[in-house]
Design an enzyme around this catalytic site. Structure first.
Site, mmCIF file in Angstrom:
data_model
loop_
_atom_site.group_PDB
_atom_site.id
_atom_site.type_symbol
_atom_site.label_atom_id
_atom_site.label_comp_id
_atom_site.label_asym_id
_atom_site.label_seq_id
_atom_site.Cartn_x
_atom_site.Cartn_y
_atom_site.Cartn_z
ATOM 1 N N PHE A 279 12.724 5.441 11.460
ATOM 2 C CA PHE A 279 11.452 4.898 10.995
ATOM 3 C C PHE A 279 10.556 6.085 10.680
ATOM 4 O O PHE A 279 10.307 6.932 11.531
ATOM 5 C CB PHE A 279 10.813 3.969 12.029
ATOM 6 C CG PHE A 279 9.706 3.165 11.414
ATOM 7 C CD1 PHE A 279 9.990 2.008 10.692
ATOM 8 C CD2 PHE A 279 8.385 3.580 11.514
ATOM 9 C CE1 PHE A 279 8.971 1.283 10.080
ATOM 10 C CE2 PHE A 279 7.357 2.856 10.907
ATOM 11 C CZ PHE A 279 7.658 1.705 10.198
ATOM 12 N N VAL A 280 10.108 6.152 9.428
ATOM 13 C CA VAL A 280 9.347 7.326 8.991
ATOM 14 C C VAL A 280 7.897 6.969 8.649
ATOM 15 O O VAL A 280 7.586 5.825 8.312
ATOM 16 C CB VAL A 280 10.016 8.025 7.781
ATOM 17 C CG1 VAL A 280 11.362 8.622 8.164
ATOM 18 C CG2 VAL A 280 10.166 7.068 6.598
ATOM 19 N N GLU B 155 7.921 2.719 -5.915
ATOM 20 C CA GLU B 155 7.922 2.181 -4.546
ATOM 21 C C GLU B 155 8.100 3.311 -3.541
ATOM 22 O O GLU B 155 8.661 4.366 -3.863
ATOM 23 C CB GLU B 155 9.042 1.126 -4.443
ATOM 24 C CG GLU B 155 9.245 0.491 -3.086
ATOM 25 C CD GLU B 155 8.025 -0.187 -2.477
ATOM 26 O OE1 GLU B 155 6.931 0.416 -2.459
ATOM 27 O OE2 GLU B 155 8.175 -1.295 -1.941
ATOM 28 N N ASP C 158 14.384 -0.144 2.039
ATOM 29 C CA ASP C 158 14.913 -0.263 3.395
ATOM 30 C C ASP C 158 15.933 -1.404 3.393
ATOM 31 O O ASP C 158 17.075 -1.210 3.006
ATOM 32 C CB ASP C 158 13.716 -0.501 4.323
ATOM 33 C CG ASP C 158 14.084 -0.505 5.796
ATOM 34 O OD1 ASP C 158 14.991 0.235 6.183
ATOM 35 O OD2 ASP C 158 13.448 -1.249 6.567
ATOM 36 N N ARG D 258 -0.715 7.092 7.114
ATOM 37 C CA ARG D 258 -0.460 7.138 5.666
ATOM 38 C C ARG D 258 -0.961 8.447 5.065
ATOM 39 O O ARG D 258 -0.506 8.855 3.996
ATOM 40 C CB ARG D 258 -1.171 5.975 4.958
ATOM 41 C CG ARG D 258 -0.643 4.601 5.317
ATOM 42 C CD ARG D 258 -1.223 3.554 4.372
ATOM 43 N NE ARG D 258 -1.064 2.186 4.834
ATOM 44 C CZ ARG D 258 0.008 1.423 4.626
ATOM 45 N NH1 ARG D 258 1.052 1.915 4.002
ATOM 46 N NH2 ARG D 258 0.058 0.188 5.072
ATOM 47 N N ASP E 268 3.328 3.910 6.628
ATOM 48 C CA ASP E 268 2.548 3.694 7.839
ATOM 49 C C ASP E 268 3.403 3.215 9.004
ATOM 50 O O ASP E 268 4.523 2.761 8.844
ATOM 51 C CB ASP E 268 1.501 2.609 7.586
ATOM 52 C CG ASP E 268 2.148 1.221 7.451
ATOM 53 O OD1 ASP E 268 3.043 1.071 6.597
ATOM 54 O OD2 ASP E 268 1.784 0.311 8.212
ATOM 55 N N LYS F 105 16.899 4.249 2.330
ATOM 56 C CA LYS F 105 17.600 4.164 3.620
ATOM 57 C C LYS F 105 18.790 3.230 3.435
ATOM 58 O O LYS F 105 18.750 2.076 3.830
ATOM 59 C CB LYS F 105 16.660 3.536 4.670
ATOM 60 C CG LYS F 105 15.884 4.510 5.512
ATOM 61 C CD LYS F 105 15.364 3.860 6.781
ATOM 62 C CE LYS F 105 13.946 3.378 6.642
ATOM 63 N NZ LYS F 105 13.358 2.865 7.903
ATOM 64 N N LYS G 97 0.809 -1.193 0.000
ATOM 65 C CA LYS G 97 0.000 0.000 0.000
ATOM 66 C C LYS G 97 0.855 1.262 0.000
ATOM 67 O O LYS G 97 0.386 2.335 -0.393
ATOM 68 C CB LYS G 97 -0.879 0.038 1.274
ATOM 69 C CG LYS G 97 -1.836 -1.078 1.421
ATOM 70 C CD LYS G 97 -2.535 -0.964 2.790
ATOM 71 C CE LYS G 97 -3.262 -2.228 3.160
ATOM 72 N NZ LYS G 97 -3.706 -2.192 4.560
ATOM 73 N N GLY G 98 2.061 1.157 0.488
ATOM 74 C CA GLY G 98 2.868 2.347 0.827
ATOM 75 C C GLY G 98 3.057 3.351 -0.297
ATOM 76 O O GLY G 98 3.198 4.539 -0.045
HETATM 77 P P1 IMP Z 1 12.314 -3.540 2.593
HETATM 78 O O1 IMP Z 1 11.795 -4.802 2.011
HETATM 79 O O2 IMP Z 1 12.941 -3.775 3.939
HETATM 80 O O3 IMP Z 1 13.233 -2.761 1.680
HETATM 81 O O4 IMP Z 1 11.110 -2.582 2.944
HETATM 82 C C1 IMP Z 1 9.918 -2.753 2.372
HETATM 83 C C2 IMP Z 1 8.758 -2.042 2.969
HETATM 84 O O5 IMP Z 1 8.905 -1.828 4.364
HETATM 85 C C3 IMP Z 1 8.573 -0.679 2.365
HETATM 86 O O6 IMP Z 1 7.935 -0.752 1.106
HETATM 87 C C4 IMP Z 1 7.717 -0.037 3.426
HETATM 88 O O7 IMP Z 1 6.351 -0.367 3.223
HETATM 89 C C5 IMP Z 1 8.215 -0.659 4.716
HETATM 90 N N1 IMP Z 1 9.132 0.262 5.412
HETATM 91 C C6 IMP Z 1 10.481 0.241 5.432
HETATM 92 N N2 IMP Z 1 10.978 1.252 6.148
HETATM 93 C C7 IMP Z 1 9.913 1.956 6.579
HETATM 94 C C8 IMP Z 1 9.755 3.148 7.372
HETATM 95 O O8 IMP Z 1 10.700 3.819 7.821
HETATM 96 N N3 IMP Z 1 8.472 3.542 7.602
HETATM 97 C C9 IMP Z 1 7.379 2.870 7.131
HETATM 98 N N4 IMP Z 1 7.475 1.770 6.387
HETATM 99 C C10 IMP Z 1 8.729 1.304 6.117
HETATM 100 MG MG MG Z 2 4.383 -0.637 5.221
#
Ligand code: IMP
Ligand code: MG
Length: 172
Positions: free
Chosen positions: A149-150, A96, A100, A162, A156, A128, A40-41
C-alpha cells in the site's frame, strides 16, 4: 512524515514523466487531445504529465470514488463528478494514479467508451498487477510495483499524505 520507505523518488518520477510526455506529444500532435484525470489520486500526476506534453491539449476531471476500509478496497466504485466536455470530438487519455484491482478503471473506461471518443487510452502512474481482480490493463504504466500500500504523489491513506513529493510504502 519521514518514517516511510521511499520506493520511487521524486527524480525517478520526473524523469519517467518527461520521457512519456515526449512520446505522447509525438503521438498526438495535430490531433484534438483531452486528458481526463481521475480525482483525487491523479491530480499531481496530471499536473506534471500535462506540462510534459508539448502539444495543444485540453484537460478534464472526473471523480471516481473507490470505497476503502483503511487500506482494503470494498469493491464499490461510483462516479461522483463528471466531465463537462462532449468527448466525441477528442482523442482521450485517461490519467490515473494506480491500477490496483482494476475495478475503477474498467468502470471508467466502459463509461467513456459509450460516449464515442475518437480514441481512448489509459496512462497510469503505477501498476500493481498482483492485485488484479478484473481483467484490465492500462495502455501504459510508468512504474510496476509489488503488492504494497503506497502513499504520496497524489495517493492517500485516509486522505492524508497526498502532498508527499515521492511514492512511499505506507507503514501505518
Ligand atoms: P482499483 O479500483 O482497485 O484498481 O483502485 C482504484 C483506486 O484505489 C486508485 O485509483 C487509488 O485511488 C486507490 N488505491 C489503490 N491502491 C492504492 C495504494 O496502494 N495506495 C493508495 N491508494 C490506492
Ligand atoms: Mg484513494
Amino acid at each position: 512524515m519521514n518514517n516511510h520507505n521511499i520506493i520511487i523518488t521524486e527524480e525517478e518520477i520526473k524523469n519517467k514523466i518527461a520521457f512519456v510526455g515526449k512520446q505522447l506529444a509525438a503521438e498526438y500532435r495535430g490531433k484534438p487531445l483531452l486528458l481526463v484525470s481521475i480525482l483525487k489520486g491523479a491530480f499531481v500526476f496530471m499536473a506534471d504529465l500535462c506540462r510534459a506534453i508539448d502539444a495543444p491539449l485540453e484537460i478534464g476531471f472526473m471523480c471516481a470514488k473507490s470505497y476503502y476500509n483503511g487500506t482494503v478496497s470494498t469493491g464499490t466504485v461510483s462516479i461522483t463528478l463528471d466531465l463537462d466536455q462532449d468527448i466525441s470530438k477528442y482523442h482521450v487519455i485517461i490519467v490515473e494514479d494506480i491500477v490496483d484491482t482494476g475495478r475503477t478503471l474498467s468502470l471508467v473506461v466502459d463509461n467513456l467508451k459509450a460516449r464515442n471518443p475518437l480514441s481512448l487510452k489509459v496512462v497510469a502512474l503505477l501498476d500493481k498487477p498482483s492485485r488484479r481482480l478484473v481483467d484490465f490493463d492500462a495502455d501504459l504504466s510508468l512504474f510496476t510495483i509489488p503488492d504494497l500500500f503506497v502513499i504520496g504523489y497524489g495517493l492517500d491513506c485516509d486522505e492524508k499524505y497526498r502532498n508527499l513529493p515521492y511514492i512511499a510504502e505506507f507503514k501505518g
